[in-house]
Design a protein around this motif. Structure first.
Motif, PDB file in Angstrom:
ATOM      1  N   ALA A  60       0.839  -1.411  -0.047  1.00 36.22           N
ATOM      2  CA  ALA A  60       0.135   0.093  -0.056  1.00 36.22           C
ATOM      3  C   ALA A  60       0.842   1.154  -0.037  1.00 36.22           C
ATOM      4  N   ALA A  61       1.864   1.207   0.561  1.00 32.85           N
ATOM      5  CA  ALA A  61       2.834   2.399   0.880  1.00 32.85           C
ATOM      6  C   ALA A  61       3.570   2.539  -0.521  1.00 32.85           C
ATOM      7  N   LEU A  62       3.957   1.678  -1.148  1.00 33.54           N
ATOM      8  CA  LEU A  62       4.642   1.709  -2.519  1.00 33.54           C
ATOM      9  C   LEU A  62       3.724   2.266  -3.484  1.00 33.54           C
ATOM     10  N   LEU A  63       2.324   1.632  -3.425  1.00 29.81           N
ATOM     11  CA  LEU A  63       1.303   2.021  -4.581  1.00 29.81           C
ATOM     12  C   LEU A  63       0.932   3.667  -4.230  1.00 29.81           C
ATOM     13  N   THR A  64       0.786   3.964  -2.796  1.00 30.53           N
ATOM     14  CA  THR A  64       0.761   5.348  -2.946  1.00 30.53           C
ATOM     15  C   THR A  64       1.684   6.268  -3.247  1.00 30.53           C
ATOM     16  N   VAL A  65       3.110   5.792  -3.269  1.00 33.47           N
ATOM     17  CA  VAL A  65       3.993   6.410  -3.836  1.00 33.47           C
ATOM     18  C   VAL A  65       3.866   6.644  -5.462  1.00 33.47           C
ATOM     19  N   ILE A  66       3.365   5.449  -5.872  1.00 34.08           N
ATOM     20  CA  ILE A  66       3.343   5.474  -7.364  1.00 34.08           C
ATOM     21  C   ILE A  66       2.192   6.383  -7.821  1.00 34.08           C
ATOM     22  N   GLN A  67       1.318   6.572  -6.859  1.00 37.29           N
ATOM     23  CA  GLN A  67       0.127   7.135  -7.493  1.00 37.29           C
ATOM     24  C   GLN A  67       0.653   8.752  -7.428  1.00 37.29           C
ATOM     25  N   HIS A  68       1.283   9.120  -6.427  1.00 36.80           N
ATOM     26  CA  HIS A  68       1.928  10.555  -6.502  1.00 36.80           C
ATOM     27  C   HIS A  68       2.709  10.741  -7.891  1.00 36.80           C
ATOM     28  N   GLN A  69       3.460   9.670  -8.124  1.00 39.59           N
ATOM     29  CA  GLN A  69       4.485   9.678  -9.485  1.00 39.59           C
ATOM     30  C   GLN A  69       3.527   9.897 -10.856  1.00 39.59           C
ATOM     31  N   LEU A  70       2.421   9.154 -10.740  1.00 40.20           N
ATOM     32  CA  LEU A  70       1.536   8.957 -11.869  1.00 40.20           C
ATOM     33  C   LEU A  70       0.839  10.510 -11.977  1.00 40.20           C
ATOM     34  N   PHE A  71       0.490  11.125 -10.778  1.00 38.39           N
ATOM     35  CA  PHE A  71       0.002  12.431 -11.040  1.00 38.39           C
ATOM     36  C   PHE A  71       1.169  13.345 -11.686  1.00 38.39           C
ATOM     37  N   ASP A  72       2.297  13.181 -11.225  1.00 38.03           N
ATOM     38  CA  ASP A  72       3.451  13.898 -11.792  1.00 38.03           C
ATOM     39  C   ASP A  72       3.496  13.607 -13.191  1.00 38.03           C
ATOM     40  N   LEU A  73       3.631  12.274 -13.658  1.00 33.52           N
ATOM     41  CA  LEU A  73       3.518  11.850 -15.017  1.00 33.52           C
ATOM     42  C   LEU A  73       2.605  12.591 -15.990  1.00 33.52           C
ATOM     43  N   GLY A  74       1.264  12.540 -15.452  1.00 35.11           N
ATOM     44  CA  GLY A  74       0.260  13.095 -15.948  1.00 35.11           C
ATOM     45  C   GLY A  74       0.561  14.660 -16.261  1.00 35.11           C
ATOM     46  N   GLY A  75       0.960  15.490 -15.377  1.00 31.49           N
ATOM     47  CA  GLY A  75       1.434  16.783 -15.380  1.00 31.49           C
ATOM     48  C   GLY A  75       2.507  16.879 -16.721  1.00 31.49           C
ATOM     49  N   GLU A  76       3.539  16.011 -16.740  1.00 33.46           N
ATOM     50  CA  GLU A  76       4.531  15.781 -17.626  1.00 33.46           C
ATOM     51  C   GLU A  76       3.974  15.915 -19.046  1.00 33.46           C
ATOM     52  N   LEU A  77       3.014  15.004 -19.197  1.00 32.08           N
ATOM     53  CA  LEU A  77       2.356  14.654 -20.580  1.00 32.08           C
ATOM     54  C   LEU A  77       1.499  15.789 -20.744  1.00 32.08           C
ATOM     55  N   CYS A  78       0.899  16.496 -19.747  1.00 29.90           N
ATOM     56  CA  CYS A  78       0.035  17.680 -20.064  1.00 29.90           C
ATOM     57  C   CYS A  78       0.576  18.909 -20.454  1.00 29.90           C
ATOM     58  N   ILE A  79       1.878  19.120 -20.020  1.00 31.22           N
ATOM     59  CA  ILE A  79       2.592  20.306 -20.157  1.00 31.22           C
ATOM     60  C   ILE A  79       3.538  19.920 -21.159  1.00 31.22           C
ATOM     61  N   PRO A  80       3.508  20.100 -22.591  1.00 32.56           N
ATOM     62  CA  PRO A  80       4.668  20.029 -23.378  1.00 32.56           C
ATOM     63  C   PRO A  80       5.980  20.460 -23.109  1.00 32.56           C
ATOM     64  N   HIS A 142       4.735  11.601 -32.945  1.00 30.73           N
ATOM     65  CA  HIS A 142       4.664  12.774 -33.504  1.00 30.73           C
ATOM     66  C   HIS A 142       4.700  14.117 -32.579  1.00 30.73           C
ATOM     67  N   ASP A 143       5.126  13.975 -31.466  1.00 27.91           N
ATOM     68  CA  ASP A 143       5.355  14.897 -30.358  1.00 27.91           C
ATOM     69  C   ASP A 143       6.525  14.548 -29.655  1.00 27.91           C
ATOM     70  N   ALA A 144       7.225  15.633 -28.822  1.00 29.02           N
ATOM     71  CA  ALA A 144       8.306  15.172 -27.869  1.00 29.02           C
ATOM     72  C   ALA A 144       7.613  14.652 -26.785  1.00 29.02           C
ATOM     73  N   VAL A 145       8.133  13.552 -26.565  1.00 30.90           N
ATOM     74  CA  VAL A 145       7.935  12.665 -25.196  1.00 30.90           C
ATOM     75  C   VAL A 145       9.232  12.371 -24.435  1.00 30.90           C
ATOM     76  N   ARG A 146       9.519  12.609 -23.422  1.00 34.80           N
ATOM     77  CA  ARG A 146      10.855  12.175 -22.666  1.00 34.80           C
ATOM     78  C   ARG A 146      10.835  10.575 -22.614  1.00 34.80           C
ATOM     79  N   PRO A 147      12.038   9.922 -22.962  1.00 38.28           N
ATOM     80  CA  PRO A 147      12.030   8.797 -22.965  1.00 38.28           C
ATOM     81  C   PRO A 147      11.823   7.926 -21.455  1.00 38.28           C
ATOM     82  N   GLU A 148      11.956   8.918 -20.332  1.00 37.17           N
ATOM     83  CA  GLU A 148      11.838   8.497 -18.949  1.00 37.17           C
ATOM     84  C   GLU A 148      10.235   8.157 -18.700  1.00 37.17           C
ATOM     85  N   ALA A 149       9.480   8.971 -19.570  1.00 33.18           N
ATOM     86  CA  ALA A 149       7.911   8.717 -19.380  1.00 33.18           C
ATOM     87  C   ALA A 149       7.497   6.969 -19.889  1.00 33.18           C
ATOM     88  N   ILE A 150       8.162   6.940 -20.879  1.00 32.26           N
ATOM     89  CA  ILE A 150       7.692   5.315 -21.484  1.00 32.26           C
ATOM     90  C   ILE A 150       8.468   4.500 -20.804  1.00 32.26           C
TER      91      ILE A 150
END
Length: 186
Positions: A60-80, A142-150
């Motif tokens: 549960a603790a690990l998945l909670t950290v991952i949820q925060h990171q996924l929120f960060d990743l969503g922001g990364e993809l939302c802001i070119p 067709h758009d710039a995406v950092r390899p770290e995201a993938i």
């Protein structure tokens, strides 16, 4: 911190467009919106895993950290052009994957996405993360995406597979093996 929403509806998307984090507007069906929307869906699916009563505290603790990171990743993809996920985040997923996988017996057969409530929910989250990965790859064509995201999404789906195996054992159900020699109904 950016703007806070005091009003949930804005009516600005009634024409089928939505605003990105940089202020530009794109169609709600654009590859970018599809990618970060599926990351959001994956985050919600992990929340459903966390709602299962059988999830051990360390998972549960690990998945909670991952949820925060996924929120960060969503922001990364939302802001070119924005960077939020790092190589260290990917390395940390790999370390946790190795930690949990080392305690499991080697797989000799395919398993079905089952094994109890928490494990089944985790398998569903895994498949949504895989879709997020595919859609992010589509965006990257067709758009710039950092390899770290993938890379992050790829490792996360692997980790969720291993965690589903862990959860199947923790719940007492065990894994459900695919029986490739079963009889077919007449």
């Amino acid at each position: 911190m950016g703007n806070r929403l005091s009003k949930i509806y804005t009516r600005t998307g009634d024409d089928g467009s939505t605003g990105l984090g940089d202020g530009s507007r794109v169609g709600k069906d654009s590859a970018r919106v599809t990618a970060y929307g599926t990351v959001d869906e994956a985050n919600s699916a992990i929340g459903v895993v966390l709602a299962a009563p059988q999830v051990p505290e360390d998972v549960a603790a690990l998945l909670t950290v991952i949820q925060h990171q996924l929120f960060d990743l969503g922001g990364e993809l939302c802001i070119p052009g924005h960077a939020a996920i790092t190589g260290e985040d990917v390395d940390a997923l790999e370390a946790r994957l190795d930690h949990y996988n080392d305690a499991l017996p080697p797989l000799k057969d395919f398993i079905l996405p089952a094994g109890g409530e928490a494990a089944a929910r985790c398998h569903l989250a895994r498949t949504i993360v895989r879709r997020a990965e595919r859609e992010t790859v589509t965006l990257a064509r067709h758009d710039a995406v950092r390899p770290e995201a993938i890379r992050y999404l790829n490792r996360l789906s692997d980790l969720l597979f291993v965690l589903a195996r862990v959860l199947a054992r923790a719940d007492g159900h065990g894994e459900v093996l695919w029986n490739h020699e079963r009889r077919r109904p007449v």
